[in-house]
Design a protein around this motif. Structure first.
Motif: not given
Length: 760
Positions: A591-602, A648-653
């Motif tokens: 749960x605490x990794x939200x922003x980091x995942x967004x960063x990787x996606x971007x 990127x599609x996999x990251x979006x999952x």
């Protein structure tokens, strides 16, 4: 070792370790007591094989004996394929193609027999009216799922097979953790009616409502004719026929008051909330609008000078050693945080101490008008922080800002979303209707303090039917029971035949008929506001529904366009890759990794372009295998690909959710990545991304299958280079730096993996 024996040993270990870790405070107590309580709930009823976890029931099957492939089960609730049964062996989910479920005979048949002593269980989705046994404050209760809140209903019918003689000691929960105060609801055991007070503000979109009544209040069961049968225990040991129950359901709750620095369209000075009830709007010393994230008791009191004094709710519930120290950050209007929108293109975020715990993470969430998350920014709860709107890099349009605090068990609290207009071309007036930016062939203009816009596009956006009389140059628009008439050049308009004087007359501009937008919007019952800072007209015809649940926070859909974000971290990693490589992103997705995942996606597309051709990319996503996380997979592999859009599609999952204690199963995930890389002919790389320590078999026996040294040996044996984006201090740093140094990789600070630092 049998499942129950294993749980008993684990409980004892928690008590023993707990005495050594008192210094860690409330968060550690919450972790330990939560697990202890769940296990004790199960052990308290040895006659049952089921317990509740999140939105699912867990059913424990007999341990494997190395020979049996067929397992029978007897669930209290009738289940079907719609309940999405998922089978686990030794905490790992089993491929559904390797077993069959016969719902008629209640059997599961596996293609291979589980090994001797294998722990086997399955989960199934809880439907309305499903019941289970549990213990609340050491009192045996029956739990029942009433359904989801539909946004208006406050009365629910308890459809149970049992006859009750008391309304005492009943409990009503919103979600898994939030208990409704006893003063905020009533229960009539004779009619089975549960009524939630209209003053209770704890309901949020999609709220799941659970009701619990004590076993001691049961005096019988309903017969098929509706008469009362003999008194029974919750195990149903007496054989009375039971009446069928009606299922209750629901939809999402409404939510979302809005706010922002606004002025009226007609030269009204000052700051007002945007459409709907705008929450607290206070004048600051610099005469800009400070829009509170909520109204009512927010956990802090603001003085006239803008200073704040803390009035923080207690973070402890006074529970005993056997009870859960619940996640109790207030949500909605009482959320202890503020977003202060200023007219100088900045905003300040502050969150009070109630949301400041070691295992709590707080974010600023920004959604676009479609409800998709476009920014998720981790907030430092120890200080107030001011951000530049330009730093966000948002396109012109309407957005919803809110603050959110979560813990690793799924508990969450959020402020009420505020509507914020963004206009990157302040010389041009933009119009936002229901949050959506409007496009006009003739741009809006301001005439004598009134904004005029093309009449036909405006009326159609508001859902009105419009007619044009060329002979009289009259516009007639109808919506519901309201009819408007306006004439070009005339300041007199008519609403249902009543004459109204306009501040500006409709007129032709560049051959387009333009009408005053405030008059039109308000005549049709809308709320119209003007933001001078962003040259924006804002119209809402109804209060927006902005959910803040985890399920609602899906990222904005990828359009397939190139990402503009570049990551200094990834640039440095790519500089060390001199030839084709097979790269696995091993990502903590708790749960605490939200922003980091967004960063990787971007930034991942730019990274893919920066490494040598012929490289392939895969993902291992992990949480904590020590905890049964019904809603989220604890370990998942996404196959290698050289297509950046597929990556990127996999990251979006990936969704940041769940988790267990502070440490996570990072070593298990790295082991999986090394296994997947073992046959690679390219250079082998792992990029390990986490904000938490790892469970280490060497120091936490029973919580991990591997030690740090074992993983180091695997990495070296397979010639894998491991770079890490992780904490650069504390336990996590001490663990991860060993993996990095021995493989000649590098450690990068996860605090630099922020969407605000992209391209900076």
């Amino acid at each position: 070792m049998k499942y129950r024996k294993l749980m008993i040993l684990f409980i004892l270990s928690i008590f023993l370790v707990g005495n050594l870790e008192l210094y860690t405070g409330i968060a550690k107590a919450e972790e330990a007591t939560l697990v202890t309580k769940k296990m004790k709930d199960y052990l308290k009823f040895p006659d049952t094989h089921e317990m509740m976890e999140g939105d699912y029931m867990i059913y424990v099957l007999p341990d494997g004996d190395g020979q049996s492939r067929v397992f029978k089960f007897e669930t209290k609730n009738k289940i079907t394929p719609d309940n999405q049964l998922r089978l686990y062996i030794n905490r790992v989910e089993i491929d559904p193609t390797t077993y069959k479920v016969d719902y008629g005979t209640n059997t599961i048949t596996l293609s291979e027999a589980p090994g001797l002593g294998a722990e086997i269980y399955f989960t199934y989705l809880i439907f309305p009216n499903f019941e289970w046994k549990t213990s609340l404050s050491n009192v045996e209760h029956i739990g029942i799922f009433l359904g989801k809140w539909d946004g208006s209903t406050r009365v629910f019918h308890l459809a149970t097979n049992y006859v009750l003689n008391s309304s005492k000691n009943v409990v009503l929960n919103i979600g898994s953790f939030t208990e409704v105060p006893a003063s905020s609801f009533t229960f009539n055991q004779e009619t089975g009616i549960i009524t939630i007070s209209k003053k209770y503000d704890g309901l949020v979109p999609g709220s799941k409502i659970y009701f619990y009544f004590p076993v001691t209040s049961i005096v019988g069961t309903q017969t098929s004719s509706g008469e009362t049968g003999n008194a029974v225990t919750p195990d149903g040991e007496t054989g009375d026929n039971q009446a069928s129950t009606d299922q209750t359901g629901g939809a999402n709750a409404s939510a979302g008051k809005t706010g922002g620095p606004q002025e009226s369209v007609d030269k009204t000075e000052g700051t007002q909330g945007s459409a709907g009830d705008a929450g607290d709007t206070e004048a600051s010393d610099d005469k800009t609008g400070n829009t509170g994230a909520s109204t009512g008791n927010q956990g802090d009191n603001q003085t006239s000078s803008g200073e704040t004094t803390e009035n923080t709710p207690s973070t402890e519930t006074g529970s005993s050693d056997n009870e859960v120290v619940e996640f109790n950050v207030p949500t909605g209007e009482k959320y202890p945080g503020r977003i202060t929108i200023k007219s100088n293109f900045t905003f300040t975020v502050s969150i009070k101490a109630a949301a400041f715990q070691p295992t709590y993470t707080s974010y600023l969430i920004i959604k676009n008008a479609k409800g998709n998350v476009v920014k998720r920014i981790r907030i430092n709860t120890s200080t107030s922080t001011t951000y530049s709107m330009n730093q966000l890099g948002l396109p012109s349009g309407g957005y919803y800002f809110y603050l959110k605090t979560i813990n690793q068990y799924g508990g969450l609290a959020a402020s009420i979303p505020q509507f914020v207009p963004i206009n990157n071309e302040s010389s041009l007036i933009q119009v936002l209707i229901e949050g959506q930016r409007q496009a006009y062939v003739q741009p809006p203009v301001k005439v004598k303090g009134s904004v005029l816009v093309p009449f036909r596009a405006l009326f159609e956006a508001l859902g009105a039917k419009v007619k044009w009389d060329g002979a009289t140059k009259t516009i007639t628009a109808t919506k519901g029971g309201t009819t408007l008439k306006l004439t070009i050049g005339s300041k007199i308009a008519y609403v249902n035949g009543k004459a109204i004087k306009l501040s500006a007359a409709p007129q032709l501009i560049n051959g387009v008929t333009m009408v005053p937008i405030r008059f039109i919007g308000e005549a049709f019952g809308g709320i119209v506001e003007w933001s001078s800072a962003y040259s924006s007209v804002i119209i809402f015809q109804s209060e927006p529904v902005i959910p803040t649940t985890a399920e609602s926070e899906k990222a904005e859909e990828d359009t397939g366009t190139e990402s503009s974000g570049t990551s200094p971290i990834f640039e440095k990693i790519s500089q060390g890759i001199n030839g084709s490589a097979d790269i696995v992103f091993v990502m903590d997705v708790t749960g605490s990794m939200g922003e980091t995942i967004d960063y990787i996606k971007d930034t991942v597309k730019s990274f893919v372009d920066s490494v040598p051709s012929g490289s392939n990319f895969a993902i291992v996503a992990y949480r904590d295998m020590n905890y049964v996380d019904i809603s989220n997979k604890n370990l998942e592999f996404f196959e290698f690909t050289n297509n950046k859009n597929a990556l990127k599609a996999n990251l979006n999952k990936l969704t940041a959710a769940g988790g267990g204690d502070e440490a996570e199963s990072g070593l298990d995930a790295i082991h999986m990545a090394v296994t997947k890389l073992s046959g690679s002919k390219n250079a082998k790389r792992i990029i390990f991304i986490t904000d938490a320590p790892v469970h280490d078999k060497g120091t936490a026996q029973g919580k991990a299958d591997y030690s740090i040294q074992q993983i180091i040996d695997e990495l070296k044996k397979n010639n894998v280079t491991l770079d890490a984006i992780a904490p650069t201090s504390g336990t996590a740093q001490k663990q991860i730096v060993q993996l990095v140094d021995t493989t000649k990789g590098k450690l990068y600070d996860i605090n630099d993996a922020s969407v605000l630092k992209i391209n900076k």
